[in-house]
Design an enzyme around this catalytic site. Structure first.
Site, short mmCIF file in Angstrom:
data_model
loop_
_atom_site.label_atom_id
_atom_site.label_comp_id
_atom_site.label_asym_id
_atom_site.label_seq_id
_atom_site.Cartn_x
_atom_site.Cartn_y
_atom_site.Cartn_z
N GLU A 128 0.85 -1.18 0.00
CA GLU A 128 0.00 0.00 0.00
C GLU A 128 0.90 1.24 0.00
O GLU A 128 1.87 1.29 0.75
CB GLU A 128 -0.90 0.02 1.24
CG GLU A 128 -1.92 1.15 1.16
CD GLU A 128 -2.89 1.18 2.35
OE1 GLU A 128 -2.75 0.37 3.29
OE2 GLU A 128 -3.78 2.03 2.32
N GLY A 268 3.17 2.41 10.81
CA GLY A 268 3.00 1.65 12.05
C GLY A 268 2.79 0.18 11.77
O GLY A 268 3.45 -0.68 12.35
N ALA A 269 1.87 -0.11 10.85
CA ALA A 269 1.55 -1.50 10.54
C ALA A 269 0.67 -1.55 9.30
O ALA A 269 0.15 -0.54 8.87
CB ALA A 269 0.82 -2.15 11.70
N GLU A 271 -2.32 -3.99 6.99
CA GLU A 271 -3.39 -4.99 7.13
C GLU A 271 -3.44 -6.06 6.06
O GLU A 271 -4.52 -6.63 5.82
CB GLU A 271 -4.73 -4.24 7.18
CG GLU A 271 -5.18 -3.61 5.83
CD GLU A 271 -4.79 -2.16 5.63
OE1 GLU A 271 -3.80 -1.71 6.24
OE2 GLU A 271 -5.48 -1.46 4.85
N ASN A 272 -2.35 -6.38 5.36
CA ASN A 272 -2.35 -7.42 4.32
C ASN A 272 -3.23 -8.60 4.73
O ASN A 272 -3.13 -9.09 5.85
CB ASN A 272 -0.93 -7.92 4.09
CG ASN A 272 0.07 -6.81 4.05
OD1 ASN A 272 0.00 -5.94 3.21
ND2 ASN A 272 0.99 -6.80 5.01
N HIS A 304 -6.61 -2.26 15.14
CA HIS A 304 -6.86 -1.52 13.89
C HIS A 304 -6.60 -2.40 12.66
O HIS A 304 -7.47 -2.52 11.79
CB HIS A 304 -5.97 -0.28 13.87
CG HIS A 304 -6.08 0.54 12.63
ND1 HIS A 304 -6.88 1.66 12.55
CD2 HIS A 304 -5.49 0.42 11.41
CE1 HIS A 304 -6.77 2.18 11.33
NE2 HIS A 304 -5.93 1.44 10.62
N GLU A 305 -5.44 -3.01 12.62
CA GLU A 305 -5.12 -3.81 11.43
C GLU A 305 -6.03 -5.03 11.34
O GLU A 305 -6.47 -5.42 10.25
CB GLU A 305 -3.65 -4.23 11.42
CG GLU A 305 -2.64 -3.09 11.58
CD GLU A 305 -2.83 -1.91 10.65
OE1 GLU A 305 -3.47 -2.08 9.58
OE2 GLU A 305 -2.36 -0.80 10.98
N HIS A 308 -9.41 -4.07 9.91
CA HIS A 308 -9.39 -3.85 8.46
C HIS A 308 -9.84 -5.10 7.69
O HIS A 308 -10.23 -4.99 6.53
CB HIS A 308 -7.98 -3.49 7.98
CG HIS A 308 -7.68 -2.02 7.94
ND1 HIS A 308 -8.54 -1.09 7.40
CD2 HIS A 308 -6.58 -1.32 8.35
CE1 HIS A 308 -7.98 0.12 7.48
NE2 HIS A 308 -6.80 0.01 8.06
N1 BES Z 1 -3.14 0.82 5.85
C1 BES Z 1 -2.36 1.46 6.83
C2 BES Z 1 -0.89 1.35 6.61
C3 BES Z 1 -0.34 2.21 5.50
C4 BES Z 1 -0.44 3.56 5.57
C5 BES Z 1 0.30 1.69 4.45
C6 BES Z 1 0.09 4.34 4.55
C7 BES Z 1 0.81 2.47 3.43
C8 BES Z 1 0.72 3.80 3.48
C9 BES Z 1 -2.65 0.89 8.22
O1 BES Z 1 -3.88 0.29 8.37
C10 BES Z 1 -2.64 2.04 9.16
O2 BES Z 1 -3.50 2.85 9.08
N2 BES Z 1 -1.65 2.12 10.03
C11 BES Z 1 -1.45 3.21 10.92
C12 BES Z 1 -1.74 2.85 12.35
C13 BES Z 1 -3.20 2.92 12.69
C14 BES Z 1 -3.45 2.44 14.10
C15 BES Z 1 -3.80 4.28 12.52
C16 BES Z 1 0.00 3.58 10.78
O3 BES Z 1 0.75 2.81 10.19
O4 BES Z 1 0.39 4.64 11.27
ZN ZN Z 2 -5.49 1.57 8.66
#
Ligand code: BES
Ligand code: ZN
Length: 881
Positions: A128, A268-269, A271-272, A304-305, A308
């Site tokens: 992503e 942070g992480a 959700e694959n 959160h993940e 998703h």
């Molecule tokens: N889908 C995102 C990760 C992501 C963000 C991938 C931007 C590529 C580009 C993931 O679900 C997400 O939102 N992660 C947040 C943490 C969440 C608790 C708000 C993050 O990584 O900060």
């Molecule tokens: Zn997210």
């Protein structure tokens, strides 16, 4: 790496692709410098599309080694391949065909951490938003849903573990010490959810039985030897799975759910599907190395993940303009989860503080955009506080307007109607309209219009007529490219508060729709009249923070004090006290600029003491109330002509006044709160630690304060207390022998633990004052620091530039010069992280003229650099515009 094409993507240009990719079969032959990828794609021409339409696939820095259709190699004149695009010029006449592509990539040289890369000798992916095109040519857009089968081959000794999405279907040995594994994911998914992990990792295993009785094997994979640090994450995962069944009726759908922790990760992480990949900072924890805030973050991000899986994966986004469809909604879900697991009141206050600290400045500055943007140059730059945090508030408002039952009915309809689809915000709003019979067309502006609405409120009471009147006026300030704003539907929570905090009843109300404690603001101006109100009540507004707006309220100081002591809505009670503190700080700021030391009303410092000691309030709540508005919060409320040094002086003066007025009270409490029994990361224990540590922060300002903090540091039995004491020493007693000693002890103890060293970098980057830029510059040469690791960069450079007002905004501009230099250095490897860092200068126009000019010079220096990435150019140009 893609450099900037200058292309602007527009929502109105969306059109479905000519071709679909029904099945995707991938074979990876892993090697650090030369990984082979063979993609076999079952392609279907959409009905009505001419057979002559070329098939154009996205790429990013790819080398094509082979291309065949239906078993036959293509001739050079049949296709056109560049690193960034592959066009099949004359696709077969048949509507369905099989395209085989072979590419070669070098994961070990991928420092942007997008696509397939190596982190501590582990192969991992991040796709992503547009990373899949760095692996193979593809229709790399979220509305192309495909069924994936993935075969991974690697040397067994280097990569005993081979993971991908879905369920494992086959594995075995190959010649020369190699082995393979095959994974199949039965759920069609967009390419951004693809994942692969291969390497030597330790495993924590558990299982979960779903509501309908299916068993799911759970695995968390970490660096070997760190397994015991994954226990809290596993517990959080099982609680998340249970909660989603109870709160939203959502069950997990595969036989396995795996999480992998890696130490180089841009976000942070992620959700694959069936294979979440995490920044190890959000997995690994024990009391020795993680703070209570770390535990809370792990719980929230694991949730959160996981959430998703339904909001993002089973129902995904039609295009990236719809990002808030999955992110805003999933943030709302993780907020509710944490509220249920911990304290709802405390969680809500923390959410609002975050929103105001991150989203408000975005909405009020040059990077403002709607929750659903209409244009972007680089999608990576739209993973913003507006899309996430304001996006979550918008979902919360839908629930406030509809009520719990209709909201749940709408969510159920959403899952039923759109499962397996790539949906839009219009689809989302429609399910709530259909489930409730309400018209949400005016409300929809929350998605489409940028800017933080303001409500101006005044009240009057007519004792003879027994009438209480609220005059409420809405306005939305102009934002870049949207100068004229439309009127919004704002659900304003409120309460009329009488003696002892009791609700004041009224006979009737006119001038606005009022239901369940909510005034529905829809017009520019409402005069809301409550009849049958004999005594003048105090009015509590935006209860529960029902709408993400700013308020300008004419309110008597006495009412403000009364609400701070008696409001039955715990959020608004906190807000009342916080507003009193802010008002005092702004007055003090003006005094400091006028050359006088500020004086603070005894009434305020006394109330702080009463709140600290109020046993009817949770310790965590009291800790939040006592934590003064930050320097950036104060700056935002002042608005223009910001001088961070004067703000710091005002804030320190108030802290000292509170400490002096409450010395005995605070000391007694501090001693009583000392941790006895064994450590527990639960919310109540964390709350007691939070209260004790904020008391330490005050007491450290008094004589003997450094000694007290040093004792706190030495006797700490967990990282929360240790880091709190180190912060107090380094920030309140910078340069003292006690601070030096504590920093050195901490470094000696944790020099080999990268995540703990991040705290050490962070604390030093946050030291207020003009000397810190030199410290930070020197720390970039520390053996534990690396410009290639996003966590290190964020801890040191990110903290300095976004959380150290006086250090970063040093009057001579040295902070900005160092910053510009460093952003460009990070950008060479990792444009995404550099662009995020660069947003630290977004509020440059609110600074006083001298600093403003120097900040602008730094931005211009970045803009002038050669071959700027799309990511960084986009941020810098919008910031300067
Ligand atoms: N889908 C995102 C990760 C992501 C963000 C991938 C931007 C590529 C580009 C993931 O679900 C997400 O939102 N992660 C947040 C943490 C969440 C608790 C708000 C993050 O990584 O900060
Ligand atoms: Zn997210």
């Amino acid at each position: 790496m893609r450099t900037d094409t200058g292309h602007v993507f527009k929502l109105e240009d969306y059109r479905p692709s000519d071709y679909l990719i029904l099945q995707t079969s991938l074979v990876f032959r892993l090697s650090p410098e030369a990984t082979r990828v063979i993609a076999t794609l079952t392609i279907e021409r959409r009905e009505g599309v001419a057979a002559s339409a070329p098939l154009v696939l996205d790429g990013d820095g790819l080398t094509l080694l082979g291309i065949a259709i239906d078993g036959r190699d293509l001739q050079p004149q049949d296709y056109a391949a560049t690193p960034d695009e592959l066009a099949v010029l004359k696709p077969p006449a048949a509507s369905r065909f099989e395209l085989v592509l072979e590419t070669e990539i070098a994961p070990a040289r991928n420092e942007a951490l997008m696509g397939l890369y190596r982190s501590s000798n582990v192969y991992c992916t991040q796709c992503e938003a547009e990373g899949f095109r760095r692996i193979t040519y593809f229709l790399d857009r979220p509305d192309i849903l495909s069924i994936y089968t993935v075969r991974i081959e690697a040397p067994h000794n280097e990569a005993p573990l081979l993971l991908s999405n879905g369920n494992p279907v086959d594995s075995g040995a190959l010649a020369d010490g190699w082995h393979y594994a095959v994974w199949h994911d039965p759920f069609p998914k967009p390419s951004y959810l693809f994942a692969l992990v291969a390497g030597a990792l330790g495993k924590v295993a558990d299982s979960f039985t779903t509501l309908s009785g299916r068993t799911v094997e759970l695995g968390i994979y970490v660096e070997p030897g760190k397994e015991r640090l994954a226990g809290y994450a596993m517990d959080a995962l099982k609680r998340s799975m249970k909660w989603d069944e109870e709160a939203f009726g959502r069950e997990y759908d595969l036989d396995v759910f795996n999480i992998v922790a890696v130490s180089d990760f841009n976000m942070g992480a992620m959700e694959n599907k069936g294979l979440n990949i995490f920044n190890d900072k959000y997995v690994l924890a024990d009391e020795e190395t993680a703070t209570d805030a770390d535990f809370a973050n792990i719980e929230a991000i694991i949730a959160h993940e996981y959430f998703h899986n339904w909001t993002g994966n089973r129902i995904t986004c039609r295009d990236w303009f719809q990002l808030c469809l999955k992110e805003g909604l999933t943030v709302y879900r993780d907020h509710e989860f944490s509220a249920d697991q911990r304290s709802r009141a405390v969680k809500r206050i923390a959410e609002v503080r975050t929103l105001r600290a991150h989203q408000f400045p975005e909405d009020q500055g040059p990077l403002a955009h709607p929750v659903r943007p209409r244009r972007y140059r680089e999608i990576n730059n739209f993973y913003t506080a507006t899309v996430y945090e304001k996006g979550s508030e918008v979902v919360r408002m839908i629930r406030t307007i509809l009520g719990a039952e209709a909201f749940r009915a709408g969510m159920d309809l959403y899952f039923e109607r759109h499962d397996g689809e790539a949906a839009t915000i219009e689809d989302f709003l429609k399910v709530f309209e259909d489930a409730s019979g309400r018209d949400l067309s005016q409300f929809a502006l929350w998605y489409h219009q940028a800017g933080t609405p303001n409500l101006t409120v005044s009240s009057s009471h007519n004792a003879r007529a027994k009438e209480f009147t609220l005059e409420i006026e809405q306005s939305v300030p102009p934002t870049p490219s949207e100068s004229r704003k439309r009127l919004m539907h704002i659900p304003l929570g409120f309460g009329l508060v009488g003696a002892g905090g009791k609700p004041v009843s009224y006979d009737d109300v006119e001038g606005a729709t009022v239901d369940n404690g909510v005034i529905h603001i829809r017009k520019r101006r409402h005069v809301v009249r409550f009849t049958g109100v004999a005594e003048r009540p105090a009015v509590s507004l935006n209860r529960g923070f029902s709408a993400p707006v700013t308020l300008s309220v004419e309110q008597k100081t006495d009412d403000q004090f009364f609400l701070a002591g008696h409001d039955s809505d715990s959020f608004s009670r906190w807000q009342a006290f916080n507003t009193l503190l802010t008002d005092a700080l702004i007055a003090a700021f003006r005094q400091v600029l006028g050359g006088k030391p500020p004086a603070f009303a005894q009434r305020l410092t006394e109330l702080a003491g009463r709140i600290a000691a109020d046993e009817t309030l949770e310790p965590a709540y009291r800790a939040l109330a006592l934590s003064l508005p930050g320097e950036a919060d104060i700056a935002r409320d002042i608005g223009k002509g910001i001088d961070p040094d004067a703000i710091l002086a005002a804030r320190e003066a108030l802290a000292l006044a509170i400490a002096r007025a409450n010395r005995e009270n605070f000391t007694g409490l501090y001693e009583r709160l000392a941790d006895k029994g064994p450590f527990s990361p639960d919310a109540a224990s964390a709350g007691r630690r939070a209260l004790r540590n904020i008391l330490l922060d005050y007491l450290a300002l008094l004589p003997e304060g450094a000694a007290l903090a040093a004792t706190h540091f030495r006797s700490a039995s967990n990282m929360t207390d240790r880091a709190a004491a180190l912060t107090v020493l380094a920030h309140r007693h910078a340069g003292s022998a006690e601070a030096q000693q504590a920093l050195a002890d901490f470094e000696a103890k944790y020099r080999n633990d990268a995540l703990v060293m991040d705290k050490w970098f962070q604390i030093q980057a946050g030291v207020p004052g003009s000397k810190t830029v030199e410290t930070v510059r020197a720390l970039t040469g520390h053996p534990a620091f690396s410009m290639a690791n996003p966590n290190r960069v964020r801890s040191l450079i990110g903290t300095f530039s976004s959380a150290n007002q006086t250090g970063f905004h040093r009057a001579d501009g040295e902070g900005y010069r160092f910053f510009a230099e460093t952003v460009l250095e990070v950008e060479k490897r990792n444009p995404q992280v550099a662009a995020r860092l660069a947003t630290a200068l977004r509020s440059w126009r609110s600074l006083e003229p001298g600093r403003q000019a120097k900040a602008r010079e730094a931005l211009l220096a970045i803009a002038a650099a050669q071959n700027l990435s799309a990511d960084l150019r986009d941020i810098v140009e919008r910031t300067l515009a």
